[in-house]
Design an enzyme around this catalytic site. Structure first.
Site, PDB file in Angstrom:
ATOM      1  CB  CYS A  48      -0.897   0.076   1.232  1.00  0.00           C
ATOM      2  SG  CYS A  48      -1.363  -1.473   1.982  1.00  0.00           S
ATOM      3  CE  LYS A  51      -1.566   1.138  -3.792  1.00  0.00           C
ATOM      4  NZ  LYS A  51      -2.502   0.059  -3.670  1.00  0.00           N
ATOM      5  CE1 TYR A 100       4.008   1.103  10.415  1.00  0.00           C
ATOM      6  CE2 TYR A 100       3.141  -0.982  11.201  1.00  0.00           C
ATOM      7  CZ  TYR A 100       2.976   0.202  10.501  1.00  0.00           C
ATOM      8  OH  TYR A 100       1.767   0.469   9.917  1.00  0.00           O
ATOM      9  CE1 TYR A 179      -4.381  -3.713  -4.232  1.00  0.00           C
ATOM     10  CE2 TYR A 179      -5.538  -5.799  -4.316  1.00  0.00           C
ATOM     11  CZ  TYR A 179      -4.622  -4.979  -3.720  1.00  0.00           C
ATOM     12  OH  TYR A 179      -3.935  -5.393  -2.614  1.00  0.00           O
ATOM     13  CG  ASN A 182      -6.602  -2.578 -13.838  1.00  0.00           C
ATOM     14  OD1 ASN A 182      -6.748  -2.100 -14.965  1.00  0.00           O
ATOM     15  ND2 ASN A 182      -7.018  -3.801 -13.519  1.00  0.00           N
ATOM     16  CD  GLU A 183      -3.739  -0.171  -6.757  1.00  0.00           C
ATOM     17  OE1 GLU A 183      -4.685   0.212  -6.058  1.00  0.00           O
ATOM     18  OE2 GLU A 183      -2.792  -0.836  -6.290  1.00  0.00           O
ATOM     19  CB  ALA A 343      -9.720   2.663  -3.240  1.00  0.00           C
ATOM     20  CG  HIS A 438     -21.566  24.761  -5.875  1.00  0.00           C
ATOM     21  ND1 HIS A 438     -21.619  23.809  -6.871  1.00  0.00           N
ATOM     22  CD2 HIS A 438     -21.424  25.965  -6.480  1.00  0.00           C
ATOM     23  CE1 HIS A 438     -21.512  24.420  -8.031  1.00  0.00           C
ATOM     24  NE2 HIS A 438     -21.388  25.714  -7.833  1.00  0.00           N
ATOM     25  CD  GLU A 443     -21.730  20.602  -6.149  1.00  0.00           C
ATOM     26  OE1 GLU A 443     -22.752  21.195  -5.772  1.00  0.00           O
ATOM     27  OE2 GLU A 443     -20.778  21.178  -6.729  1.00  0.00           O
TER      28      GLU A 443
HETATM   29  C1  FAD Z   1       1.451  -4.161  -4.272  1.00  0.00           C
HETATM   30  C2  FAD Z   1       0.426  -4.240  -3.177  1.00  0.00           C
HETATM   31  C3  FAD Z   1      -0.400  -3.165  -2.943  1.00  0.00           C
HETATM   32  C4  FAD Z   1      -1.335  -3.209  -1.936  1.00  0.00           C
HETATM   33  N1  FAD Z   1      -2.137  -2.121  -1.743  1.00  0.00           N
HETATM   34  C5  FAD Z   1      -3.070  -2.129  -0.772  1.00  0.00           C
HETATM   35  C6  FAD Z   1      -3.890  -0.998  -0.530  1.00  0.00           C
HETATM   36  O1  FAD Z   1      -3.790   0.015  -1.232  1.00  0.00           O
HETATM   37  N2  FAD Z   1      -4.775  -1.049   0.490  1.00  0.00           N
HETATM   38  C7  FAD Z   1      -4.905  -2.165   1.280  1.00  0.00           C
HETATM   39  O2  FAD Z   1      -5.722  -2.158   2.207  1.00  0.00           O
HETATM   40  N3  FAD Z   1      -4.149  -3.262   1.074  1.00  0.00           N
HETATM   41  C8  FAD Z   1      -3.243  -3.276   0.060  1.00  0.00           C
HETATM   42  N4  FAD Z   1      -2.442  -4.380  -0.124  1.00  0.00           N
HETATM   43  C9  FAD Z   1      -2.683  -5.601   0.693  1.00  0.00           C
HETATM   44  C10 FAD Z   1      -2.040  -5.474   2.069  1.00  0.00           C
HETATM   45  O3  FAD Z   1      -0.683  -5.194   1.932  1.00  0.00           O
HETATM   46  C11 FAD Z   1      -2.251  -6.771   2.841  1.00  0.00           C
HETATM   47  O4  FAD Z   1      -3.636  -7.066   2.875  1.00  0.00           O
HETATM   48  C12 FAD Z   1      -1.738  -6.675   4.281  1.00  0.00           C
HETATM   49  O5  FAD Z   1      -0.378  -6.329   4.321  1.00  0.00           O
HETATM   50  C13 FAD Z   1      -1.973  -8.003   5.010  1.00  0.00           C
HETATM   51  O6  FAD Z   1      -1.420  -7.949   6.299  1.00  0.00           O
HETATM   52  P1  FAD Z   1      -0.946  -9.282   7.035  1.00  0.00           P
HETATM   53  O7  FAD Z   1      -0.596  -8.880   8.415  1.00  0.00           O
HETATM   54  O8  FAD Z   1      -1.926 -10.344   6.835  1.00  0.00           O
HETATM   55  O9  FAD Z   1       0.351  -9.738   6.238  1.00  0.00           O
HETATM   56  P2  FAD Z   1       1.668  -8.973   5.833  1.00  0.00           P
HETATM   57  O10 FAD Z   1       1.541  -7.501   5.970  1.00  0.00           O
HETATM   58  O11 FAD Z   1       2.023  -9.514   4.489  1.00  0.00           O
HETATM   59  O12 FAD Z   1       2.731  -9.431   6.912  1.00  0.00           O
HETATM   60  C14 FAD Z   1       3.189 -10.754   6.989  1.00  0.00           C
HETATM   61  C15 FAD Z   1       4.611 -10.725   7.495  1.00  0.00           C
HETATM   62  O13 FAD Z   1       4.986 -12.045   7.881  1.00  0.00           O
HETATM   63  C16 FAD Z   1       6.343 -12.256   7.526  1.00  0.00           C
HETATM   64  N5  FAD Z   1       6.544 -13.710   7.481  1.00  0.00           N
HETATM   65  C17 FAD Z   1       6.023 -14.607   6.591  1.00  0.00           C
HETATM   66  N6  FAD Z   1       6.335 -15.838   6.927  1.00  0.00           N
HETATM   67  C18 FAD Z   1       7.093 -15.760   8.051  1.00  0.00           C
HETATM   68  C19 FAD Z   1       7.708 -16.720   8.905  1.00  0.00           C
HETATM   69  N7  FAD Z   1       7.580 -18.042   8.699  1.00  0.00           N
HETATM   70  N8  FAD Z   1       8.437 -16.278   9.957  1.00  0.00           N
HETATM   71  C20 FAD Z   1       8.564 -14.949  10.208  1.00  0.00           C
HETATM   72  N9  FAD Z   1       7.978 -14.007   9.446  1.00  0.00           N
HETATM   73  C21 FAD Z   1       7.243 -14.410   8.396  1.00  0.00           C
HETATM   74  C22 FAD Z   1       6.479 -11.532   6.196  1.00  0.00           C
HETATM   75  O14 FAD Z   1       7.830 -11.223   5.929  1.00  0.00           O
HETATM   76  C23 FAD Z   1       5.618 -10.293   6.435  1.00  0.00           C
HETATM   77  O15 FAD Z   1       6.384  -9.222   6.945  1.00  0.00           O
HETATM   78  C24 FAD Z   1      -1.468  -4.372  -1.122  1.00  0.00           C
HETATM   79  C25 FAD Z   1      -0.636  -5.463  -1.345  1.00  0.00           C
HETATM   80  C26 FAD Z   1       0.303  -5.412  -2.357  1.00  0.00           C
HETATM   81  C27 FAD Z   1       1.182  -6.586  -2.596  1.00  0.00           C
END
Ligand code: FAD
Length: 449
Positions: A48, A51, A100, A179, A182-183, A343, A438, A443
């Site tokens: 996100c 991007k 973070y 998405y 397209n993005e 979105a 407006h 609107e």
């Molecule tokens: C290009 C792109 C654009 C996106 N744009 C949007 C957007 O605009 N809006 C939106 O809402 N969502 C968007 N998303 C989706 C969003 O990023 C995910 O839905 C979200 O990050 C999911 O969170 P999560 O905690 O499930 O997993 P993640 O955020 O993927 O976190 C998982 C973490 O676990 C770690 N991990 C995996 N396996 C292991 C392991 N065995 N041991 C230790 N660590 C491990 C990974 O390294 C990662 O850091 C986008 C995704 C992509 C790829």
């Protein structure tokens, strides 16, 4: 009571895992989180955030052109430096990664910079071989890009690599029509690449309202993005000059400089040891969970993309929060999946909430649809032909707004506010009772006929 190293061991410090770790620790739990790549996860590191920054950067291509119509002297040799944008975006990602980490540390969450796998209902093994035990384990490992298994697929990239390119290629082929496809089509196009999007079916952005996605298709084609439908990837051949020859069904082969796969995302469950604890997966490899995010092993929970419910950051965050509040905060909470706004940050963007017209017609007895198809004021002065389209789907009997779907400048910003009204169950009459602000594009929401 068994003596565990931690009350909670979280695997994956992305959107869901970070929120769950921090909140569980704030509720008094002893928490560790293992992260194999970078704290922040997909959204912050390669989703996100970077991007959206690229989308902002890409939009200047049109803004600078339009600026001339607004009296600004923009030199015709005005240049774009991909390296500058890329490096600035990556520095911002580094900053967020640090923020973070700090947040987790300040909540006394132990960060373990290693891969972890499950070895039983209450135990995990780190990449260095150390075993850790915990009363509960949360799997928040996210998903990874799916890559077709055609010959030469290794010559293609995914969104993961797109943020690190050395240069913007001249000809880009993107496989997929969701998405992310397209993005990135919009981003590469604005940076001057010739973009072709190829897809197995005839549809783009399945799940979004048909009229709205049709409008995006028309505008994208008008801008010069090419689409090839009913095209299944057959292979990529690397030529002597470094170009890529892509073969696909139903179409002539293409020569391009970059192939990007945006063909879906698969849960990261492979090799995670889930079988050692009896954690069951669904047909797509996602962890099966109940409404409280509990897997088929009572001490193991899962949130976010790995459960393949709704693959969006705010949903993963809510699931992480609900898990921590329920299990460690004595505050049982469940995520409400109704009316989740979404979105597409295309050029122009799309956004929607609630039922599409087709879904409403299948679900409700009678449906009324209102639309506003207009050329935003700014586009008129800029001489830009693109029209915005807003669509309101209402229950024909009660007038309740059950869906709102939009394409046009800034619609994700507009839709977030309007989604509150849709979620609250307001009627078309209540929208109309609000005086228009407006002159704005939004609107149109209170003036629809
Ligand atoms: C290009 C792109 C654009 C996106 N744009 C949007 C957007 O605009 N809006 C939106 O809402 N969502 C968007 N998303 C989706 C969003 O990023 C995910 O839905 C979200 O990050 C999911 O969170 P999560 O905690 O499930 O997993 P993640 O955020 O993927 O976190 C998982 C973490 O676990 C770690 N991990 C995996 N396996 C292991 C392991 N065995 N041991 C230790 N660590 C491990 C990974 O390294 C990662 O850091 C986008 C995704 C992509 C790829």
């Amino acid at each position: 009571m068994a003596d565990y190293d931690y009350d909670l061991f979280v695997i994956g410090a992305g959107s869901g895992g970070t929120r769950a770790s921090r909140v569980a620790a704030a509720h008094g739990a002893r928490v560790a989180v293992a992260e194999e790549y970078r704290v922040g996860g997909t959204c912050v590191i390669r989703g996100c955030v970077p991007k959206k920054l690229l989308v902002y950067g890409a939009h200047f291509a049109e803004d600078l052109k339009d600026a001339r119509r607004f009296g600004w002297q923009v030199p015709s040799d005005c240049e774009f430096s991909w390296e500058t944008l890329r490096d600035n975006v990556l520095s911002e990602v580094d900053r967020l990664n640090g923020a973070y980490k700090k947040t987790l540390e300040s909540h006394n969450v132990e960060i373990i910079d290693q891969r972890a796998v499950v070895t039983g209902p209450n135990s995990v093994r780190l990449a260095d071989g150390t075993e850790k035990t915990a009363e509960r384990i949360l799997i928040a490992v996210g998903a990874h890009p799916a890559v077709p298994s055609c010959p030469g697929h290794e010559h293609g990239i995914t969104s993961n690599e797109a943020f690190h390119l050395d240069a913007i290629p001249k000809r880009v082929l993107i496989a997929g029509a969701g998405y992310i496809a397209n993005e990135f089509a919009g981003v590469f196009h604005q940076f001057g690449a010739h973009v072709t999007l190829i897809n197995r079916s005839k549809d783009i952005l399945r799940g979004y309202d048909l009229t709205i996605r049709d409008r995006l298709l028309q505008i994208s084609m008008m801008k010069g993005i090419e689409f090839r439908f009913d095209a299944t990837f057959e292979g990529i051949e690397k030529m002597d000059d470094g170009c890529l020859k892509v073969s696909m069904s139903n179409h002539e082969p293409m020569i391009v400089d970059l192939v990007m796969f945006a063909t879906g995302r698969l849960p990261n469950t492979h090799g995670l040891g889930l079988e050692t604890a009896g954690v069951e997966l669904d047909d797509h490899g996602a962890i099966k969970v109940d409404e409280d995010n509990r897997s088929t092993c009572p001490s193991i929970y899962a949130v976010g993309d790995v459960t393949n419910r709704v693959q969006l950051t705010p949903v993963a965050i809510r699931e992480g929060q609900a898990f921590a509040d329920t299990v460690f905060g004595n505050k049982p909470t469940r995520v409400d999946y109704d009316c989740i706004p979404a979105a597409v940050f295309s050029h122009p963007p799309m956004a929607g909430v609630g039922m599409t017209e087709a879904q409403a017609k299948q679900t409700l007895g009678s449906v009324r649809v209102y639309t506003s198809d207009f050329r935003p004021m700014k586009n008129v002065l800029a001489g830009r032909e693109e029209r915005a389209l807003y669509k309101m789907v209402c229950d024909g009997d009660t007038g309740r707004v059950v869906g709102l779907h939009m394409i046009g400048p800034d619609v994700p910003e507009i839709l977030q506010a309007a989604a509150i009204a849709v979620k609250a169950g307001l009627t078309k009459a209540q929208f109309d009772a609000t005086v228009a602000l407006h002159p704005t594009m939004s609107e149109e929401l209170v003036l629809m006929r």
